[in-house]
Design an enzyme around this catalytic site. Structure first.
Site, PDB file in Angstrom:
ATOM      1  N   LYS A  46       0.843  -1.209   0.000  1.00 31.45           N
ATOM      2  CA  LYS A  46       0.000   0.000   0.000  1.00 31.45           C
ATOM      3  C   LYS A  46       0.873   1.252   0.000  1.00 31.45           C
ATOM      4  O   LYS A  46       0.675   2.164  -0.792  1.00 31.45           O
ATOM      5  CB  LYS A  46      -0.904   0.034   1.256  1.00 31.45           C
ATOM      6  CG  LYS A  46      -1.893  -1.096   1.338  1.00 31.45           C
ATOM      7  CD  LYS A  46      -2.788  -0.965   2.559  1.00 31.45           C
ATOM      8  CE  LYS A  46      -2.047  -1.132   3.881  1.00 31.45           C
ATOM      9  NZ  LYS A  46      -1.435  -2.447   4.086  1.00 31.45           N
ATOM     10  N   THR A  47       1.843   1.262   0.911  1.00 34.46           N
ATOM     11  CA  THR A  47       2.700   2.440   0.993  1.00 34.46           C
ATOM     12  C   THR A  47       3.499   2.590  -0.294  1.00 34.46           C
ATOM     13  O   THR A  47       3.703   3.693  -0.793  1.00 34.46           O
ATOM     14  CB  THR A  47       3.622   2.341   2.222  1.00 34.46           C
ATOM     15  OG1 THR A  47       2.801   2.188   3.373  1.00 34.46           O
ATOM     16  CG2 THR A  47       4.474   3.578   2.384  1.00 34.46           C
ATOM     17  N   GLU A  56      -2.139   4.849   5.994  1.00 33.63           N
ATOM     18  CA  GLU A  56      -2.661   4.383   7.300  1.00 33.63           C
ATOM     19  C   GLU A  56      -3.995   5.057   7.625  1.00 33.63           C
ATOM     20  O   GLU A  56      -4.227   5.518   8.743  1.00 33.63           O
ATOM     21  CB  GLU A  56      -1.646   4.679   8.429  1.00 33.63           C
ATOM     22  CG  GLU A  56      -0.228   4.207   8.160  1.00 33.63           C
ATOM     23  CD  GLU A  56       0.004   2.743   8.480  1.00 33.63           C
ATOM     24  OE1 GLU A  56      -0.971   2.047   8.822  1.00 33.63           O
ATOM     25  OE2 GLU A  56       1.151   2.293   8.371  1.00 33.63           O
TER      26      GLU A  56
HETATM   27  P1  ATP Z   1       1.808  -2.107   5.996  1.00 27.33           P
HETATM   28  O1  ATP Z   1       0.375  -2.575   5.991  1.00 27.33           O
HETATM   29  O2  ATP Z   1       2.614  -2.836   6.993  1.00 27.33           O
HETATM   30  O3  ATP Z   1       1.919  -0.631   6.047  1.00 27.33           O
HETATM   31  P2  ATP Z   1       2.138  -1.942   3.135  1.00 27.33           P
HETATM   32  O4  ATP Z   1       0.917  -2.543   2.538  1.00 27.33           O
HETATM   33  O5  ATP Z   1       2.207  -0.483   3.165  1.00 27.33           O
HETATM   34  O6  ATP Z   1       2.399  -2.581   4.579  1.00 27.33           O
HETATM   35  P3  ATP Z   1       4.686  -1.811   1.841  1.00 27.33           P
HETATM   36  O7  ATP Z   1       5.464  -1.380   3.020  1.00 27.33           O
HETATM   37  O8  ATP Z   1       4.364  -0.815   0.794  1.00 27.33           O
HETATM   38  O9  ATP Z   1       3.364  -2.536   2.329  1.00 27.33           O
HETATM   39  O10 ATP Z   1       5.385  -3.042   1.150  1.00 27.33           O
HETATM   40  C1  ATP Z   1       5.841  -4.159   1.881  1.00 27.33           C
HETATM   41  C2  ATP Z   1       7.112  -4.707   1.257  1.00 27.33           C
HETATM   42  O11 ATP Z   1       6.823  -5.305   0.006  1.00 27.33           O
HETATM   43  C3  ATP Z   1       8.133  -3.631   1.000  1.00 27.33           C
HETATM   44  O12 ATP Z   1       9.417  -4.149   1.228  1.00 27.33           O
HETATM   45  C4  ATP Z   1       7.932  -3.324  -0.467  1.00 27.33           C
HETATM   46  O13 ATP Z   1       9.100  -2.809  -1.054  1.00 27.33           O
HETATM   47  C5  ATP Z   1       7.583  -4.685  -1.036  1.00 27.33           C
HETATM   48  N1  ATP Z   1       6.722  -4.620  -2.232  1.00 27.33           N
HETATM   49  C6  ATP Z   1       5.576  -3.927  -2.367  1.00 27.33           C
HETATM   50  N2  ATP Z   1       5.036  -4.111  -3.573  1.00 27.33           N
HETATM   51  C7  ATP Z   1       5.851  -4.962  -4.239  1.00 27.33           C
HETATM   52  C8  ATP Z   1       5.839  -5.552  -5.546  1.00 27.33           C
HETATM   53  N3  ATP Z   1       4.868  -5.315  -6.421  1.00 27.33           N
HETATM   54  N4  ATP Z   1       6.864  -6.369  -5.860  1.00 27.33           N
HETATM   55  C9  ATP Z   1       7.836  -6.639  -4.973  1.00 27.33           C
HETATM   56  N5  ATP Z   1       7.909  -6.128  -3.751  1.00 27.33           N
HETATM   57  C10 ATP Z   1       6.934  -5.292  -3.367  1.00 27.33           C
HETATM   58 MG    MG Z   2       2.391   0.854   4.809  1.00 19.40          MG
END
Ligand code: ATP
Ligand code: MG
Length: 788
Positions: free
Chosen positions: A36-37, A259
C-alpha cells in the site's frame, strides 16, 4: 521528464491500477505488507512525471515523520533513476559518484522540496503558520503566526497549575495527567469547553470542563497551541473562513493519506473540507484535476485511544466513492499479495486476526517461500528473556555475515519493558536505538535551548521565559520571579511586557534586577535579529550569549559533557533543517522540533538494533523480529481483558507486530516478571494459543544447518503430550468457574473471581485478593480451592 516504460514495472497489476488512477476518489484496502505504501509513493511520482502535476499541488499524509522522510527519499531515488536513463542513457548506479550526487540534488531542489509530505500535525501546523491570525475561538482569543507548540509536558504543567493554584483543587483527585487526557479527548472529538460542560452530568466532569476553559485561556495568553490544536484549529478555521479554506482547497489538487484506518473524526474532517471545499452535495464536487487517495487496513487500526476510528476507512466508499460493490466499483482497489513476510509468518498473522469478530474478511496471499517456523521461547523472567534475545541476535549475526544490526527489531507492548534489553545490549556492546523512547527534543538541555528560541520568536510564551530566566543561574530568586509573575497577572499584561521594562524590573526585583535586566536584554537583542539572521546563526549566538554552553563546560562532569554534545547535536539539526527546507525561518525550525519524534530522525543508521513499542512499529519492516512479553495482562494488556473491543484492538496490535517480520519471527514470554515493582507469576498470552501450532517451534534451530526440522518435530510432539496432560487436568478441574466464586489460593489466600477468560485448556481467571489486589491466575497451575 517523461516517464520511461519501466517506471511501473515494480508493481503488480492492482497496484498499477491504483497508481495510474488519475482523478477522483480511490480507496486502496489491503492487508499488511501488500504494498500500500509503495503504491502511494509511486502514485506521487506518477502524478508528477506522467500527469505533470506541480509538486506544490500535492499533499501526502504519513503516520510518522520518519515515514515522510523515507517516502521523500524513495521518490527522489525514483526520479533520479528516471533522469539518469533519460539524460545519460544509463542507470543511475552506473554514473560517476559526482554526477549521481548532482542529479540527486537537482531532483531534490526541483521536485522534492516543494512536496508537502508529513504527518497531520506537521502539515497542518505549517498551514497555521500562514493563516492562524485569521482564526478566533469561542471567546475571541487569537493567535499569531509565531505561536509556540506546547508538548505534553508543557501542557500537563499548565493543567497542574490551573488545578492547584487557580482552582485550589487537590491534584491527587484531579491528577494533571488524567485531566489533560480528558481535555485531549474532548479536543479530538471537536468539543469546546462549553460543549464539554454541557455533556457533563457530574461534578468531576464539570471541573474538567472548567479546567479546560482556563487551559484554553492560558494557551492563548502564551500564544501557544497544543498538539491537538494543530488539527482542531485548522478545522475550525476552515469552517469559519471560506477564503482560507478556498485557498488551500485550490492549492492541494491531490491528497493522499497512508494508514487511513487510524484517522480520527477531526482529521477526517480536515481531509473532507480540503477535498470538497466544504461542499456537502456530492453532485457539486468537481473532480477534474483533483483526487483523494487513501490506503489502509482495518486490521491494523491500533490508535482508538487517540480516537482513531476505522469505520472512517470502511465508509470511504459511501463518503467519497461510488458506493458500489467489489466487482462494479471504480473507486476501490484491493491488493491481495503480501511481499514482505515468509509464508509461515503470514499464515500465523492471518490465523490470529481471524479471532476478531469486528472485521471484514480479506485475502492475503504469500508470495514468498514458507521460511522457518516461528520460535517460541519461555524464559524464567524478564532478565532471562532479554538474555535469550540478545544471544540470538549475536548468534544470527555470527552466522549470517551480511546481516546488519539494523536488521533486528525488538517489539514490546510498553516502553517500560525496554530496560532489560538495553542492559543486555550494552553488556555485549551491541548498538541499539530506542525508537520513540525518550525523545531527543524532550531532554532537559534541548528543552532549555529551545525555550530561549521560543521566547525569542514568541515573547508571549511565558512558560518558556520562566523556564530559562534563571538557567544558567543569574541570581534571580523564586520570590523575584513570583513578584514579576503576580504583577503581570494583576495588570493582565504578558510577563514579557514587565520583563522588558527596566523601571518595572528595578522596582520589583530588588537585588535580582541586574540579572533580570540582562536576561531581558539578551532576549530583546536576539528578537531584533530574527528576521535578518539564519536560524543556525541565531542558535549559535544564543547558546553562547546566554552562557548556557559555558555553564555546561564549567561543570565538567560526564553528564554535563553529554548534555553539551546534545546541544551541539541540536546545532547540527538546525543546519540540516536549513538544507532540507523551503521555509527556513526560526519559527519553522521550532515547529519541526516540536513535532519530530526522536534522534533517529537526525541520524538515520542501519547499524543499530531497533527497540520499539508495537504502536511505533506500524508501517515498518525488519528481517528479524522479536516480539516479547507475550503474557496475559501485559499483552493483551490488563485493561483489555474485560473489554471485548479493547481485546480485539490488542489482537490487531499483535497482528501488526507479527507482520513486521520478513524472514524470522521469535515470540517470547516469561514464567514470572517484575512489573511496576512487584514480581508476579506470568501466564502466557492467549494470542500464543491462537496461533497455528504447526507453525511454531519450541526448540531453537541451529541456523545454517538444514537438519533442524527433526528437533523441532520432536519438540512439538512432546508439547502435544503435555498439552493433552493439561487438558486432562483441566477437565478434572473443570469446575465451571464463575464470576463471584470465592476461592482459596495456596499463597495469596482467599479471593474472589472477577473475570473468567477463555475456556477449556485456555481458561484463566482474574481474582481479587483483599490485600493484594487483582491477579490473573491459571487454575490449571495454581491449586485453587473453591470456598462455599
Ligand atoms: P503495511 O500494511 O505494513 O503498512 P504496506 O501494505 O504499506 O504494509 P509496503 O510497506 O508498501 O506494504 O510493502 C511491503 C514490502 O513489500 C516492502 O518491502 C515493499 O518494497 C515490497 N513490495 C511492495 N510491492 C511490491 C511488488 N509489487 N513487488 C515486490 N515487492 C513489493
Ligand atoms: Mg504501509
Amino acid at each position: 521528464m517523461t516517464p520511461t516504460t519501466d517506471f511501473l514495472s515494480h508493481l503488480n497489476p492492482s497496484q498499477r491500477q491504483a497508481v495510474q488512477h488519475f482523478c477522483g476518489p480511490l480507496l486502496v484496502i489491503a492487508g499488511a505488507g501488500s504494498g500500500k505504501t509503495r503504491a502511494l509513493t509511486y502514485r506521487i511520482a506518477n502524478l508528477i512525471l506522467k500527469h505533470r502535476v506541480d509538486p506544490e499541488n500535492i499533499l501526502a499524509v504519513t503516520f510518522t515523520n520518519k515515514a515522510a522522510r523515507e517516502m521523500k527519499e524513495r521518490i527522489q531515488k525514483l526520479f533520479a533513476q528516471q533522469l539518469a536513463m533519460q539524460e545519460y542513457g544509463q542507470p543511475l548506479e552506473g554514473l560517476p559518484a559526482h554526477e549521481q550526487t548532482s542529479l540527486r540534488s537537482h531532483v531534490y531542489k526541483t521536485y522534492i522540496k516543494n512536496l508537502w509530505i508529513g504527518t497531520f500535525h506537521s502539515l497542518f501546523s505549517r498551514i497555521l503558520r500562514f493563516d492562524v491570525e485569521k482564526y478566533y475561538d469561542e471567546k475571541g482569543h487569537q493567535w499569531n503566526r509565531n505561536f509556540s507548540i506546547f508538548d505534553e509536558s508543557d501542557a500537563q504543567s499548565l493543567v497542574k497549575e490551573i488545578v492547584t493554584k487557580q482552582l485550589n483543587l487537590d491534584d491527587k483527585k484531579f491528577e494533571p495527567r488524567s485531566v489533560r487526557y480528558a481535555i485531549s479527548n474532548a479536543k479530538n472529538q471537536g468539543l469546546s469547553p462549553q460543549d464539554l460542560e454541557k455533556e457533563q452530568p457530574n461534578y468531576r466532569g464539570r471541573v474538567i470542563a472548567e479546567v479546560y476553559s482556563h487551559y484554553q485561556d492560558r494557551l492563548a495568553v502564551n500564544n501557544a497551541l497544543d498538539f491537538d490544536d494543530l488539527i482542531l484549529v485548522p478545522v475550525r478555521l476552515f469552517q469559519q473562513n471560506e477564503q482560507v479554506l478556498g485557498y488551500w482547497h485550490r492549492r492541494f489538487h491531490h491528497i493522499l493519506v497512508d494508514e487511513y484506518q487510524d484517522t480520527n473524526r477531526i482529521q477526517y474532517e480536515l481531509i473532507r473540507l480540503l477535498v470538497t471545499n466544504g461542499e456537502t452535495r456530492k453532485s457539486e464536487w468537481d473532480w477534474r484535476n483533483r483526487s483523494v487517495f487513501v490506503v489502509g487496513d482495518a486490521d491494523q487500526s491500533i490508535y482508538s485511544f487517540r480516537m482513531a476510528d476505522f469505520t472512517i476507512l470502511l465508509n470511504f466508499q459511501e463518503d467519497f466513492g461510488d458506493g458500489l460493490l467489489d466487482e462494479d466499483t471504480r473507486t476501490m482497489v484491493k491488493l491481495e499479495e503480501n511481499y514482505r513476510s515468509r509464508e509461515n509468518i503470514l499464515q500465523a498473522a492471518n490465523q490470529l486476526i481471524e479471532n476478531n469478530t469486528q472485521r471484514i474478511d480479506k485475502v492475503l496471499k504469500p508470495t514468498r517461500g514458507a521460511g522457518e517456523q516461528i520460535y517460541c521461547y519461555k524464559a524464567d523472567d524478564e532478565i532471562a528473556e532479554a538474555e535469550f534475545v540478545v544471544n540470538q541476535l549475536r548468534s544470527l549475526e555470527r552466522q549470517y555475515p551480511d546481516i546488519k544490526w539494523g536488521s533486528f527489531a525488538i517489539l514490546y507492548r510498553t516502553n517500560a519493558q525496554s530496560r532489560p534489553f538495553e542492559e543486555s545490549l550494552v553488556r555485549w556492546g551491541i548498538p541499539y536505538t530506542i525508537v520513540g523512547g525518550l525523545k531527543f527534543y524532550d531532554r532537559k538541555e534541548i528543552k532549555d535551548v529551545l525555550a530561549y528560541l521560543r521566547a525569542i520568536v514568541n515573547p508571549f510564551d511565558t512558560v518558556s521565559l520562566l523556564r530559562v530566566i534563571n538557567t544558567p543561574r543569574r541570581g534571580i530568586g523564586k520570590a523575584t520571579i513570583d513578584a514579576l509573575v503576580t504583577a503581570a497577572q494583576q495588570l493582565s499584561l504578558p510577563l514579557w511586557e514587565i520583563l522588558s521594562d527596566e523601571t518595572s524590573v528595578n522596582t520589583l526585583a530588588g537585588r535580582s534586577a541586574k540579572g533580570v535586566n540582562s536576561f531581558a536584554q539578551l532576549i530583546g537583542h536576539w528578537q531584533e535579529q530574527v528576521d535578518t539572521l539564519s536560524p543556525s546563526e541565531i542558535v549559535q549566538g544564543v547558546m553562547e550569549d546566554s552562557g548556557y554552553i559555558k555553564d555546561l563546560q564549567n561543570q565538567g562532569t560526564d553528564e554535563s559533557l553529554d548534555r553539551l554534545q546534545n546541544v551541539q547535536e541540536l546545532y547540527n539539526a538546525v543546519l540540516q533543517f536549513e538544507e532540507e527546507n523551503e521555509d527556513v525561518t526560526l519559527g519553522a525550525f521550532l515547529a519541526s522540533t516540536a513535532l519530530t519524534s526522536d534522534l533517529d530522525n537526525l541520524k538515520e543508521g542501519q547499524a543499530a538494533v531497533s527497540l520499539l513499542t508495537l504502536h511505533a512499529s506500524k508501517g515498518l519492516e525488519f528481517p528479524v523480529v522479536f516480539l516479547v512479553g507475550l503474557e496475559q495482562g501485559l499483552f493483551p494488556n490488563f485493561r483489555s481483558l474485560d473489554n471485548p473491543d479493547s481485546l480485539e484492538e490488542e489482537r490487531r496490535l499483535c497482528y501488526v507486530g507479527i507482520t513486521r517480520a520478513q524472514e524470522l519471527l521469535y515470540l517470547t514470554h516469561t514464567r514470572e516478571r517484575r512489573l511496576y515493582g512487584s514480581r508476579e507469576p506470568a501466564i502466557s498470552s492467549q494470542f500464543l494459543s491462537e496461533l497455528p501450532e504447526e507453525l511454531l517451534a519450541f526448540r531453537l534451530p541451529s541456523h545454517g544447518s538444514k537438519n533442524h526440522s527433526t528437533g523441532v518435530l520432536a519438540q512439538r510432539s512432546s508439547r502435544r503430550s503435555t498439552q493433552a496432560g493439561m487438558d486432562s487436568v483441566s477437565t478434572n478441574q473443570a469446575q465451571n468457574w464463575t464470576v463471584g466464586d470465592r476461592i482459596l489460593h495456596k499463597t495469596f489466600g482467599i479471593g474472589e473471581i472477577t473475570h473468567v477468560f477463555g475456556s477449556g485448556s485456555k481458561i484463566s481467571l482474574a481474582i481479587k485478593f483483599p490485600s493484594l489486589g487483582q491477579k490473573i491466575i491459571d487454575p490449571k497451575i495454581a491449586q485453587l480451592q473453591r470456598m462455599d
